[in-house]
Design a protein around this motif. Structure first.
Motif, PDB file in Angstrom:
ATOM      1  N   VAL A 116       0.821  -1.214   0.000  1.00  0.00           N
ATOM      2  CA  VAL A 116       0.000   0.000   0.000  1.00  0.00           C
ATOM      3  C   VAL A 116       0.852   1.261   0.000  1.00  0.00           C
ATOM      4  N   ASP A 117       2.161   1.100   0.198  1.00  0.00           N
ATOM      5  CA  ASP A 117       3.081   2.227   0.133  1.00  0.00           C
ATOM      6  C   ASP A 117       4.495   1.665   0.005  1.00  0.00           C
ATOM      7  N   ALA A 118       5.397   2.496  -0.457  1.00  0.00           N
ATOM      8  CA  ALA A 118       6.798   2.091  -0.592  1.00  0.00           C
ATOM      9  C   ALA A 118       7.645   3.348  -0.654  1.00  0.00           C
ATOM     10  N   GLY A 119       8.893   3.217  -0.224  1.00  0.00           N
ATOM     11  CA  GLY A 119       9.800   4.347  -0.311  1.00  0.00           C
ATOM     12  C   GLY A 119      11.162   3.992   0.230  1.00  0.00           C
ATOM     13  N   PHE A 120      12.101   4.902   0.011  1.00  0.00           N
ATOM     14  CA  PHE A 120      13.456   4.777   0.542  1.00  0.00           C
ATOM     15  C   PHE A 120      13.540   5.602   1.815  1.00  0.00           C
ATOM     16  N   PHE A 121      14.090   5.006   2.886  1.00  0.00           N
ATOM     17  CA  PHE A 121      14.123   5.645   4.195  1.00  0.00           C
ATOM     18  C   PHE A 121      15.530   5.619   4.781  1.00  0.00           C
ATOM     19  N   PRO A 122      15.954   6.722   5.428  1.00  0.00           N
ATOM     20  CA  PRO A 122      17.238   6.702   6.138  1.00  0.00           C
ATOM     21  C   PRO A 122      17.213   5.601   7.201  1.00  0.00           C
ATOM     22  N   LEU A 123      18.342   4.939   7.386  1.00  0.00           N
ATOM     23  CA  LEU A 123      18.401   3.826   8.334  1.00  0.00           C
ATOM     24  C   LEU A 123      18.073   4.248   9.764  1.00  0.00           C
ATOM     25  N   ASP A 124      18.297   5.514  10.091  1.00  0.00           N
ATOM     26  CA  ASP A 124      17.979   5.981  11.443  1.00  0.00           C
ATOM     27  C   ASP A 124      16.580   6.587  11.539  1.00  0.00           C
ATOM     28  N   ALA A 125      15.772   6.441  10.485  1.00  0.00           N
ATOM     29  CA  ALA A 125      14.410   7.002  10.493  1.00  0.00           C
ATOM     30  C   ALA A 125      13.457   6.091   9.721  1.00  0.00           C
ATOM     31  N   LEU A 126      13.488   4.802  10.047  1.00  0.00           N
ATOM     32  CA  LEU A 126      12.581   3.861   9.389  1.00  0.00           C
ATOM     33  C   LEU A 126      11.158   4.087   9.897  1.00  0.00           C
ATOM     34  N   PRO A 127      10.161   3.884   9.044  1.00  0.00           N
ATOM     35  CA  PRO A 127       8.774   4.211   9.407  1.00  0.00           C
ATOM     36  C   PRO A 127       8.134   3.201  10.346  1.00  0.00           C
ATOM     37  N   GLY A 128       7.076   3.647  11.031  1.00  0.00           N
ATOM     38  CA  GLY A 128       6.101   2.919  11.836  1.00  0.00           C
ATOM     39  C   GLY A 128       6.314   1.464  12.166  1.00  0.00           C
ATOM     40  N   ARG A 129       5.227   0.708  12.140  1.00  0.00           N
ATOM     41  CA  ARG A 129       5.247  -0.717  12.488  1.00  0.00           C
ATOM     42  C   ARG A 129       6.103  -1.470  11.478  1.00  0.00           C
ATOM     43  N   LYS A 130       7.196  -2.055  11.980  1.00  0.00           N
ATOM     44  CA  LYS A 130       8.160  -2.701  11.100  1.00  0.00           C
ATOM     45  C   LYS A 130       8.161  -4.213  11.298  1.00  0.00           C
ATOM     46  N   SER A 131       8.542  -4.896  10.227  1.00  0.00           N
ATOM     47  CA  SER A 131       8.795  -6.321  10.308  1.00  0.00           C
ATOM     48  C   SER A 131       9.914  -6.559  11.318  1.00  0.00           C
ATOM     49  N   PHE A 132       9.797  -7.610  12.100  1.00  0.00           N
ATOM     50  CA  PHE A 132      10.796  -7.914  13.135  1.00  0.00           C
ATOM     51  C   PHE A 132      12.155  -8.277  12.541  1.00  0.00           C
ATOM     52  N   ILE A 133      12.208  -8.596  11.276  1.00  0.00           N
ATOM     53  CA  ILE A 133      13.432  -9.112  10.676  1.00  0.00           C
ATOM     54  C   ILE A 133      14.358  -8.028  10.124  1.00  0.00           C
ATOM     55  N   ILE A 134      13.913  -6.787  10.024  1.00  0.00           N
ATOM     56  CA  ILE A 134      14.700  -5.738   9.371  1.00  0.00           C
ATOM     57  C   ILE A 134      16.051  -5.540  10.050  1.00  0.00           C
ATOM     58  N   GLU A 135      16.067  -5.348  11.355  1.00  0.00           N
ATOM     59  CA  GLU A 135      17.322  -5.074  12.056  1.00  0.00           C
ATOM     60  C   GLU A 135      18.311  -6.227  11.916  1.00  0.00           C
ATOM     61  N   GLU A 136      17.824  -7.451  12.078  1.00  0.00           N
ATOM     62  CA  GLU A 136      18.709  -8.615  11.964  1.00  0.00           C
ATOM     63  C   GLU A 136      19.264  -8.733  10.545  1.00  0.00           C
TER      64      GLU A 136
END
Length: 162
Positions: free
Chosen positions: A125-145
């Protein structure tokens, strides 16, 4: 053309065995960082979490082909150069539909791509490029790992195995 869930291999298997059994989920994830080191994320249409493009393999497809297809389906971008950096086989999870899977998944760093980013697709429903220190809202648990595993691969040159 993207398959519907019911038409997909995993959808057909889930439809046959029902909701109780744990299934193997074999798939791939694509990690795109642009020239400003911003991470491409999609907001999934099913649970509205922000995630990296990823999904299940179809029969006859390689993991690399899966990463390319899933990235295209979820973003409109076609990966043209990618490198595997992590292989996961130890995660079991239950999704929002009550379906349990043991995940066997390869993460790929997508170096180059073609096309225009689509902010909305059938799967996002949305997509974009985000700075690593400003990732948006509710995130998948796997991103950081996944990002930590990419950093480990870039430091050592060795595929991360989990």
């Amino acid at each position: 053309m993207a398959l519907t869930w019911a038409e997909s291999y995993l959808g057909r298997v889930r439809g046959t065995v029902g909701d109780i059994d744990t299934l193997l989920f074999v798939g791939a994830r694509g990690v795109i960082l642009d020239d400003q080191n911003r991470l491409l994320l999609i907001q999934r249409s099913d649970n509205h979490h922000w995630a990296m493009p990823a999904g299940a393999m179809e029969l006859g497809e390689s993991m690399e082909e899966c990463a390319i297809r899933e990235t295209w389906e979820e973003t409109g971008l076609t990966a043209t150069s990618l490198t595997p950096f992590a292989f996961y086989s130890n995660y079991t999870f239950t999704n929002g539909y009550g379906h349990t899977y043991q995940q066997i998944l390869m993460s790929f760093r997508i170096h180059t791509w073609e096309g225009e980013l689509l902010r909305q697709t059938e799967e996002s429903v949305d997509a974009g490029f985000f700075p690593l220190d400003a990732l948006p809202g509710r995130k998948s648990f796997i991103i950081e790992e996944t990002l930590a595993d990419l950093a480990e691969f870039e430091k050592t040159g060795r595929l991360v195995l989990k």
